[in-house]
Design an enzyme around this catalytic site. Structure first.
Site, PDB file in Angstrom:
ATOM      1  N   SER A  11     -21.502  41.663   3.860  1.00 41.52           N
ATOM      2  CA  SER A  11     -20.512  40.867   4.581  1.00 41.52           C
ATOM      3  C   SER A  11     -21.052  40.221   5.856  1.00 41.52           C
ATOM      4  O   SER A  11     -21.931  39.375   5.811  1.00 41.52           O
ATOM      5  CB  SER A  11     -19.305  41.770   4.869  1.00 41.52           C
ATOM      6  OG  SER A  11     -18.242  41.055   5.421  1.00 41.52           O
TER       7      SER A  11
ATOM      8  N   ASP B 148     -15.089  36.637   3.067  1.00 39.05           N
ATOM      9  CA  ASP B 148     -13.779  37.300   2.990  1.00 39.05           C
ATOM     10  C   ASP B 148     -13.070  37.351   4.344  1.00 39.05           C
ATOM     11  O   ASP B 148     -11.937  37.808   4.435  1.00 39.05           O
ATOM     12  CB  ASP B 148     -13.866  38.701   2.359  1.00 39.05           C
ATOM     13  CG  ASP B 148     -14.679  39.689   3.169  1.00 39.05           C
ATOM     14  OD1 ASP B 148     -15.272  39.296   4.195  1.00 39.05           O
ATOM     15  OD2 ASP B 148     -14.729  40.877   2.780  1.00 39.05           O
TER      16      ASP B 148
ATOM     17  N   GLU C 276      -6.179  41.506   9.687  1.00 39.60           N
ATOM     18  CA  GLU C 276      -6.829  42.151  10.816  1.00 39.60           C
ATOM     19  C   GLU C 276      -7.191  41.059  11.814  1.00 39.60           C
ATOM     20  O   GLU C 276      -7.383  39.894  11.442  1.00 39.60           O
ATOM     21  CB  GLU C 276      -8.081  42.897  10.359  1.00 39.60           C
ATOM     22  CG  GLU C 276      -7.771  44.110   9.506  1.00 39.60           C
ATOM     23  CD  GLU C 276      -9.019  44.902   9.147  1.00 39.60           C
ATOM     24  OE1 GLU C 276      -9.196  45.991   9.705  1.00 39.60           O
ATOM     25  OE2 GLU C 276      -9.808  44.433   8.320  1.00 39.60           O
TER      26      GLU C 276
ATOM     27  N   ARG D  38     -12.380  53.733  18.391  1.00 38.99           N
ATOM     28  CA  ARG D  38     -12.432  54.255  17.023  1.00 38.99           C
ATOM     29  C   ARG D  38     -13.854  54.130  16.487  1.00 38.99           C
ATOM     30  O   ARG D  38     -14.601  53.212  16.850  1.00 38.99           O
ATOM     31  CB  ARG D  38     -11.469  53.498  16.105  1.00 38.99           C
ATOM     32  CG  ARG D  38     -11.907  52.097  15.773  1.00 38.99           C
ATOM     33  CD  ARG D  38     -11.068  51.450  14.685  1.00 38.99           C
ATOM     34  NE  ARG D  38     -11.522  50.096  14.405  1.00 38.99           N
ATOM     35  CZ  ARG D  38     -12.424  49.765  13.494  1.00 38.99           C
ATOM     36  NH1 ARG D  38     -13.000  50.705  12.758  1.00 38.99           N
ATOM     37  NH2 ARG D  38     -12.773  48.515  13.308  1.00 38.99           N
ATOM     38  N   PRO D  39     -14.237  55.040  15.586  1.00 39.59           N
ATOM     39  CA  PRO D  39     -15.549  54.906  14.940  1.00 39.59           C
ATOM     40  C   PRO D  39     -15.519  53.769  13.930  1.00 39.59           C
ATOM     41  O   PRO D  39     -14.514  53.564  13.254  1.00 39.59           O
ATOM     42  CB  PRO D  39     -15.740  56.259  14.242  1.00 39.59           C
ATOM     43  CG  PRO D  39     -14.347  56.760  13.995  1.00 39.59           C
ATOM     44  CD  PRO D  39     -13.508  56.235  15.120  1.00 39.59           C
TER      45      PRO D  39
END
Length: 550
Positions: free
Chosen positions: A68, A288, A378, A503-504
């Site tokens: 990606s 994407d 997102e 966050r990881p």
């Protein structure tokens, strides 16, 4: 009952031995790391994909070799389930176990255990379709994948070099071929035909939009966008930039959707191509993700990210549902993550239900399935719109009572064809945005003015072990390392309108830090101060702490 072809698996597995010092993990984006280390993983994924197909009565499973938005030296692989959706979560653990079997004998034991535990009928056929992006490592990794498919005797179809969303489309089209809910012709041409025909119907009679600048990230989206442009004809003119798919090191370098989102600026290669008022967009390396932007009258860069796309699209769909006279029967909802801009959440929540879920496409996708029409994006530009089967049936059978209702109903039906409902798809989403802009007669300025983003900053911190970071409350709070969340809370209180989450990453060994505040300088400062806390807590040497975290 058939048994595993142990000798074939054993002899071919010996050609693809696992590096003993590496551990692989199937995460949000499948397996993803340096392409040079993935040979054994691809062989084993070939075997696993075939077993997944057998477990599902011979339905076709997809395999996509891509990394990606990652740098060119990285690569990865992910499996696609029969409806074009991501691999069922329980199989992520099976994939991780099989990828980490140390020796060939350990691999055979792990496969035997999987077959017995899940009661896989090995006499069933195995069907797999696979594709890759343009990365130099892709060719050899596909060769390893083919050995895995050969070892277990799978029927395999090579879809060549294509985008991730097209591979997802193909999987669903193959599995619904000839059925009442046929998704489209199972070919790349079928994909372009489906999208372009729906687009032309949706913009018929509207004023033609100005040409759109498309940054193809020097990735596989360049060839796909060029093909799509031919199908679109004069309904939309695409001006393709960053199309160097064979130039070493060019993929995602200082361009693409991730570059735009993280740096919040125009790719340097576009500075001479985008004039004030003109809109442009960036794809990522496998097409994407999508990021829009424009330059205002002073030439200042203005970003229109996934949150802005969600707001534009959701409001338009709600409007069409209302115009069709279906507001009482079709409920539209939006799914976001904690990393959505607070202003976008406020804008959307005043118009329709909004749900917050943990980061990762699978969480957003599953939550969106609970609405009649579920919109999810997102902030990074990955997203789509899902129309439930019952909603599609309702649209097909509803009898409109006025010409206006009939028009809106047809728009909704054409949207179900334009939108790639299997996964976030930059090209499909790009056409969706263009449809709404044409209907609303919006330029980037009007779109941007739907709401004003709260100043925000996203920072990533390299850590030794991302798994040491655990979250709760849809990733809005850390539960470990212990004590870190309290320190973050103390910091956030010092900033007006402050919010910050840690966050990881699901795809690389980093921790992501997001911060918002009333002023840009404060958002930057808060992000870097939280990043400094993360760096120190993760066992970093405070003396070597990156300057910007001080």
């Amino acid at each position: 009952m058939s048994s595993l072809p142990l000798q074939a698996i054993k002899s071919l597995s010996e050609l693809h031995q696992k590096p003993s010092h590496l551990r692989f993990q199937y995460g949000t984006a499948g397996f993803r790391t340096l392409g040079s280390t993935l040979d054994s993983v691809l062989f084993r994924v070939g075997v696993l994909a075939a077993l997944r197909s057998k477990r599902l009565d011979g339905r076709t499973i997809g395999v996509m070799v891509t990394a990606s938005h990652n740098p060119e030296e990285d690569n990865g692989v992910k499996l696609v389930d029969p409806r074009g959706e991501m691999l069922e979560a329980s199989w992520e653990a099976h994939a991780t176990v099989i990828a980490n079997a140390l020796t060939t004998n350990d691999l055979l034991d792990a496969l035997d255990s999987l077959v017995r535990t899940l009661k896989i009928d090995l006499s069933k056929p195995a069907r797999v379709v696979y594709a890759r992006d343009t990365r130099p490592s892709g060719e050899s990794l596909i060769s390893a994948l083919q050995d895995g498919l050969k070892a277990i005797g799978a029927e395999a179809r090579d879809a060549g070099i294509t985008t991730t969303p097209i591979l997802h489309y193909l999987v669903k089209a193959i599995n619904t071929k000839g059925a009442k809910d046929s998704y489209g012709e199972d070919s790349e041409e079928g994909y372009y035909t489906k999208l372009s025909e729906a687009f032309k119907k949706l913009v018929a009679g509207r004023r033609r939009l100005d040409p759109l600048i498309v940054d193809c990230a020097n990735g596989v989206g360049a060839s796909a966008a060029a093909k799509l442009a031919q199908y679109l004809g004069d309904s939309l003119t695409l001006r393709l930039e960053n199309t160097s798919i064979t130039t070493p090191g060019a993929l995602n370098h200082a361009c693409g959707a991730d570059f735009v989102k993280t740096t919040q600026k125009l790719p340097p290669s576009l500075t001479d191509h985008l004039r004030p008022g003109q809109r442009g967009c960036s794809l990522d390396g496998d097409a994407d993700r999508l990021m829009y932007y424009y330059l205002d009258e002073r030439g200042t860069f203005r970003m229109l990210d996934g949150d802005k796309i969600a707001a534009l699209v959701a409001a338009f769909i709600v409007e069409q549902v209302k115009l069709a006279g279906l507001s009482d029967e079709i409920k539209v909802g939006v799914v976001q993550t904690a990393y959505a801009n607070g202003a976008s959440t406020k804008y959307l929540a005043e118009r329709l239900p909004v749900k917050c879920v943990p980061t990762g496409v699978k969480h957003l996708h599953h939550a969106a399935e609970h609405y009649n029409i579920g919109v999810y994006f997102e902030a990074n530009g990955h997203g789509t719109v899902l129309f439930s089967p019952a909603t599609q049936e309702k649209l097909a059978t509803h009898e409109p009572s006025t010409p206006a209702q009939s028009t809106a109903l047809n728009h909704l039906i054409n949207l179900t064809q334009l939108i790639n409902q299997t996964v976030g798809d930059a090209l499909s989403d790009m056409l969706l945005v263009e449809v709404v802009l044409a209907h609303k007669s919006y330029s980037g300025v009007e779109w941007d003015s739907l709401y004003a983003d709260l100043p925000n900053r996203l920072v990533k911190v390299v850590v030794g072990d991302r798994n040491a970071f655990k979250t709760e409350d849809a990733e809005r709070r850390l539960v470990s390392p212990p004590g870190l969340q309290t320190k973050i809370d103390d910091l956030v209180r010092k900033y007006e309108g402050g919010r910050s989450f840690v966050r990881p990453s699901g795809t690389e060994d980093v921790v992501r830090v997001y911060a918002e505040a009333a002023l840009k300088a404060q958002a930057d400062e808060l992000a870097f101060r939280v990043a400094g806390l993360v760096y120190d807590t993760a066992g970093g040497d405070a003396a070597k702490r990156p300057k910007e975290f001080l």
